[in-house]
Design an enzyme around this catalytic site. Sequence first.
Site, short mmCIF file in Angstrom:
data_model
loop_
_atom_site.label_atom_id
_atom_site.label_comp_id
_atom_site.label_asym_id
_atom_site.label_seq_id
_atom_site.Cartn_x
_atom_site.Cartn_y
_atom_site.Cartn_z
N SER A 103 -29.19 37.37 81.57
CA SER A 103 -30.30 38.25 81.21
C SER A 103 -31.15 38.44 82.46
CB SER A 103 -31.11 37.67 80.06
OG SER A 103 -31.52 36.35 80.34
N GLU A 162 -34.93 39.68 84.22
CA GLU A 162 -36.36 39.91 84.00
C GLU A 162 -36.91 40.87 85.06
OE1 GLU A 162 -38.71 36.44 82.95
OE2 GLU A 162 -40.25 37.10 84.35
N HIS A 179 -42.42 40.82 77.16
CA HIS A 179 -43.16 39.56 77.16
C HIS A 179 -44.50 39.85 76.48
CE1 HIS A 179 -40.94 37.45 80.68
NE2 HIS A 179 -40.15 38.35 80.11
N GLY A 217 -49.80 32.69 78.24
CA GLY A 217 -50.50 33.28 79.40
C GLY A 217 -51.41 32.25 80.02
N ASP A 218 -51.71 32.44 81.29
CA ASP A 218 -52.59 31.48 81.99
C ASP A 218 -54.01 31.61 81.49
OD1 ASP A 218 -50.64 30.30 83.54
OD2 ASP A 218 -50.77 31.86 85.09
N ALA A 224 -48.84 29.11 72.61
CA ALA A 224 -47.66 29.94 72.37
C ALA A 224 -47.04 29.65 70.99
CB ALA A 224 -46.64 29.74 73.47
N TYR A 276 -40.63 24.12 80.77
CA TYR A 276 -40.99 23.70 82.13
C TYR A 276 -40.29 22.39 82.51
CZ TYR A 276 -44.43 27.25 81.18
OH TYR A 276 -45.02 28.44 80.85
N ALA A 294 -50.33 20.34 81.28
CA ALA A 294 -49.91 19.39 80.24
C ALA A 294 -50.47 17.99 80.49
CB ALA A 294 -48.39 19.34 80.18
N PHE A 312 -46.69 30.52 95.20
CA PHE A 312 -46.53 30.53 93.75
C PHE A 312 -46.13 29.15 93.22
CE2 PHE A 312 -44.56 31.61 89.71
CZ PHE A 312 -45.62 32.32 89.16
N HIS A 320 -30.87 33.18 83.03
CA HIS A 320 -31.90 34.23 83.06
C HIS A 320 -32.32 34.40 84.53
CE1 HIS A 320 -35.21 36.62 81.38
NE2 HIS A 320 -36.02 36.02 82.23
P1 FAD Z 1 -47.87 27.00 75.82
O1 FAD Z 1 -46.53 26.71 75.32
O2 FAD Z 1 -48.93 27.33 74.83
O3 FAD Z 1 -48.33 25.76 76.71
C1 FAD Z 1 -49.43 25.86 77.60
C2 FAD Z 1 -49.95 24.47 77.95
O4 FAD Z 1 -50.64 23.92 76.83
C3 FAD Z 1 -48.86 23.46 78.29
O5 FAD Z 1 -49.39 22.61 79.27
C4 FAD Z 1 -48.63 22.72 76.99
O6 FAD Z 1 -48.13 21.41 77.21
C5 FAD Z 1 -50.05 22.68 76.41
N1 FAD Z 1 -50.10 22.70 74.95
C6 FAD Z 1 -49.31 23.38 74.09
N2 FAD Z 1 -49.72 23.18 72.82
C7 FAD Z 1 -50.82 22.39 72.89
C8 FAD Z 1 -51.73 21.86 71.92
N3 FAD Z 1 -51.58 22.12 70.61
N4 FAD Z 1 -52.75 21.09 72.34
C9 FAD Z 1 -52.93 20.83 73.67
N5 FAD Z 1 -52.11 21.30 74.63
C10 FAD Z 1 -51.08 22.08 74.24
N6 FAD Z 1 -47.25 34.75 82.08
C11 FAD Z 1 -47.75 36.01 81.90
O7 FAD Z 1 -48.96 36.22 82.00
N7 FAD Z 1 -46.93 37.07 81.63
C12 FAD Z 1 -45.59 36.92 81.50
O8 FAD Z 1 -44.89 37.91 81.25
C13 FAD Z 1 -45.02 35.61 81.66
N8 FAD Z 1 -43.70 35.40 81.51
C14 FAD Z 1 -43.20 34.12 81.62
C15 FAD Z 1 -41.83 33.92 81.40
C16 FAD Z 1 -41.28 32.64 81.50
C17 FAD Z 1 -39.80 32.45 81.22
C18 FAD Z 1 -42.11 31.55 81.87
C19 FAD Z 1 -41.52 30.17 82.05
C20 FAD Z 1 -43.48 31.75 82.08
C21 FAD Z 1 -44.04 33.02 81.95
N9 FAD Z 1 -45.42 33.26 82.12
C22 FAD Z 1 -45.92 34.53 81.96
C23 FAD Z 1 -46.34 32.16 82.47
C24 FAD Z 1 -47.02 31.52 81.26
O9 FAD Z 1 -47.82 32.47 80.59
C25 FAD Z 1 -47.91 30.37 81.78
O10 FAD Z 1 -47.11 29.34 82.31
C26 FAD Z 1 -48.92 29.83 80.78
O11 FAD Z 1 -49.86 29.02 81.49
C27 FAD Z 1 -48.32 28.95 79.68
O12 FAD Z 1 -47.66 29.72 78.77
P2 FAD Z 1 -46.74 29.03 77.63
O13 FAD Z 1 -46.26 30.11 76.79
O14 FAD Z 1 -45.77 28.11 78.23
O15 FAD Z 1 -47.89 28.19 76.87
#
Ligand code: FAD
Length: 290
Positions: A16, A18, A78, A109-110, A122, A142, A149, A213, A263
């Site tokens: 796939s 991106e 995304h 998202g960050d 997420a 990750y 985390a 990065f 991917h």
């Molecule tokens: P989550 O899974 O929510 O995790 C975020 C953090 O919170 C982690 O440290 C996790 O351990 C912690 N956590 C989760 N649940 C809890 C809880 N209940 N209590 C406390 N802590 C918790 N970013 C963009 O802006 N746009 C994109 O298109 C994009 N595409 C991406 C594609 C891939 C394949 C990857 C790997 C990353 C991408 N990112 C993108 C980056 C991503 O948005 C960031 O890494 C973001 O900071 C975390 O997103 P996540 O979905 O992993 O978050």
Amino acid sequence: ALNQTMAELGSDINVSFEFFPPNSEKMENTLWNSIERLSTLAPKFVSVTYGANSGTRDRTHKVIKDIQDKTGLIAAPHLTCIDASRDELREIAKDYWSNGIRKIVALRGDLPEGLAKPDMYAADLVSLLKEEADFDISVAAYPEVHPEAKSAQADLLSLKHKLDAGANQAITQFFFDVESYLRFRDRCATIGIEQEIVPGILPVSNYKTLLKFAGFSNVRIPNWMHQRFQGLDNDQNTRNLVGASIAMDQVRVLSQEGVKDFHFYTLNRSDLTYAICHSLGVRPHVTAIA
Ligand code: FAD
């Protein structure tokens, strides 16, 4: 017979790709040339990023729609939840579903500066999407631990939580230490994760940008990589060859370790990704020559 062998080479490998939405006409051309070339490799899906907090969601939607219309490939947007209300996310989900979009890469998202704790993670987005419709959902993983985390174990459990909420697969952050991915995959299996943990492969051509990065995304750049890119700051061609060769080694080991899905973070370019797919045996569909 030769053609048949070629077609069978990578037949059990799924790839796939991106992409990100282009922001100039020149980048738009680059993107479409890349999509055209990479589409010949029959990817399982292609995805288009959306920069959280960038306010440019429409650009992602447009590229997704164009890809669907022009190529017929499965196109997955995304979607981030950090910068949208639950109501907005439900509207977006409905809109996607009614436009024939069945696959979504669901992310948090960050965190924007100044925000200490998000309203949604997420996993919450996955649940919300599943309430709206039966989307095929990918989430992020990750191998070297997400920077926020509390611990590696907490991060792993949060991945399990996303998958238990209904995600169908995980795609990893890019990595260069293959062992870190393999250990992570084992740890996923140990806690009962059955979904595919698809390695995210980043073919490196701009090493300096990568260093920046990798720093804030917690990805380790091994010393051997520094050595391989040393002295190439002004030599794009050699950098590309080195980057491709590193990724080819990576996918070869991963494929020997049983990985079937890959991917690629293409950065909207096709040359390196195409070559790496070729090395995996993934070839354009070859019809038998009489
Ligand atoms: P989550 O899974 O929510 O995790 C975020 C953090 O919170 C982690 O440290 C996790 O351990 C912690 N956590 C989760 N649940 C809890 C809880 N209940 N209590 C406390 N802590 C918790 N970013 C963009 O802006 N746009 C994109 O298109 C994009 N595409 C991406 C594609 C891939 C394949 C990857 C790997 C990353 C991408 N990112 C993108 C980056 C991503 O948005 C960031 O890494 C973001 O900071 C975390 O997103 P996540 O979905 O992993 O978050």
